[in-house]
Scaffold this motif. Structure first.
Motif, PDB file in Angstrom:
ATOM      1  N   PHE A  44      25.506   2.596   4.006  1.00 30.78           N
ATOM      2  CA  PHE A  44      24.433   2.821   3.047  1.00 30.78           C
ATOM      3  C   PHE A  44      23.147   2.137   3.487  1.00 30.78           C
ATOM      4  CE2 PHE A  44      22.128   1.593  -0.821  1.00 30.78           C
ATOM      5  CZ  PHE A  44      21.867   2.855  -1.325  1.00 30.78           C
ATOM      6  N   VAL A  45      23.248   0.914   3.967  1.00 33.78           N
ATOM      7  CA  VAL A  45      22.067   0.165   4.412  1.00 33.78           C
ATOM      8  C   VAL A  45      21.468   0.819   5.655  1.00 33.78           C
ATOM      9  CG1 VAL A  45      21.283  -2.047   5.376  1.00 33.78           C
ATOM     10  CG2 VAL A  45      22.766  -2.028   3.365  1.00 33.78           C
ATOM     11  N   LEU A  46      22.314   1.247   6.585  1.00 38.85           N
ATOM     12  CA  LEU A  46      21.799   1.876   7.799  1.00 38.85           C
ATOM     13  C   LEU A  46      21.109   3.199   7.508  1.00 38.85           C
ATOM     14  CD1 LEU A  46      24.632   1.180  10.382  1.00 38.85           C
ATOM     15  CD2 LEU A  46      22.358   0.152  10.293  1.00 38.85           C
ATOM     16  N   THR A  47      21.628   3.986   6.600  1.00 41.50           N
ATOM     17  CA  THR A  47      20.974   5.250   6.272  1.00 41.50           C
ATOM     18  C   THR A  47      19.697   5.030   5.476  1.00 41.50           C
ATOM     19  OG1 THR A  47      22.368   5.500   4.323  1.00 41.50           O
ATOM     20  CG2 THR A  47      23.084   6.615   6.321  1.00 41.50           C
ATOM     21  N   ALA A  48      19.627   3.968   4.719  1.00 45.25           N
ATOM     22  CA  ALA A  48      18.412   3.677   3.951  1.00 45.25           C
ATOM     23  C   ALA A  48      17.279   3.236   4.867  1.00 45.25           C
ATOM     24  CB  ALA A  48      18.695   2.607   2.906  1.00 45.25           C
ATOM     25  N   CYS A  49      17.600   2.680   6.031  1.00 43.38           N
ATOM     26  CA  CYS A  49      16.577   2.200   6.954  1.00 43.38           C
ATOM     27  C   CYS A  49      16.037   3.308   7.863  1.00 43.38           C
ATOM     28  CB  CYS A  49      17.140   1.074   7.821  1.00 43.38           C
ATOM     29  SG  CYS A  49      17.551  -0.409   6.896  1.00 43.38           S
ATOM     30  N   GLY A  50      16.652   4.462   7.879  1.00 44.32           N
ATOM     31  CA  GLY A  50      16.232   5.540   8.762  1.00 44.32           C
ATOM     32  C   GLY A  50      15.013   6.266   8.243  1.00 44.32           C
TER      33      GLY A  50
END
Length: 55
Positions: free
Chosen positions: A14-20
């Motif tokens: 979730f955190v990685l997709t939010a940073c994209g």
């Protein structure tokens, strides 16, 4: 233990997709098997896949 791992993995994803970014800034250009350059359009969604062989 497995449940904790899955929850942690979900949070990390979730955190990685939010940073994209929502959209690529530049056109995506790849080379096909014959060396021709193929450019993917950025104005509409497109799907591509790779088939690799090992010789």
């Amino acid at each position: 233990m497995k449940k904790k791992f899955m929850i942690l993995l979900g949070i990390v994803l979730f955190v990685l997709t939010a940073c994209g970014k929502d959209q690529a800034q530049e056109a995506i250009t790849l080379k096909d098997q014959t060396g021709n350059e193929v450019t993917f359009p950025q104005d509409k969604p497109s799907a591509f896949f790779f088939i690799t062989t090992y010789t």
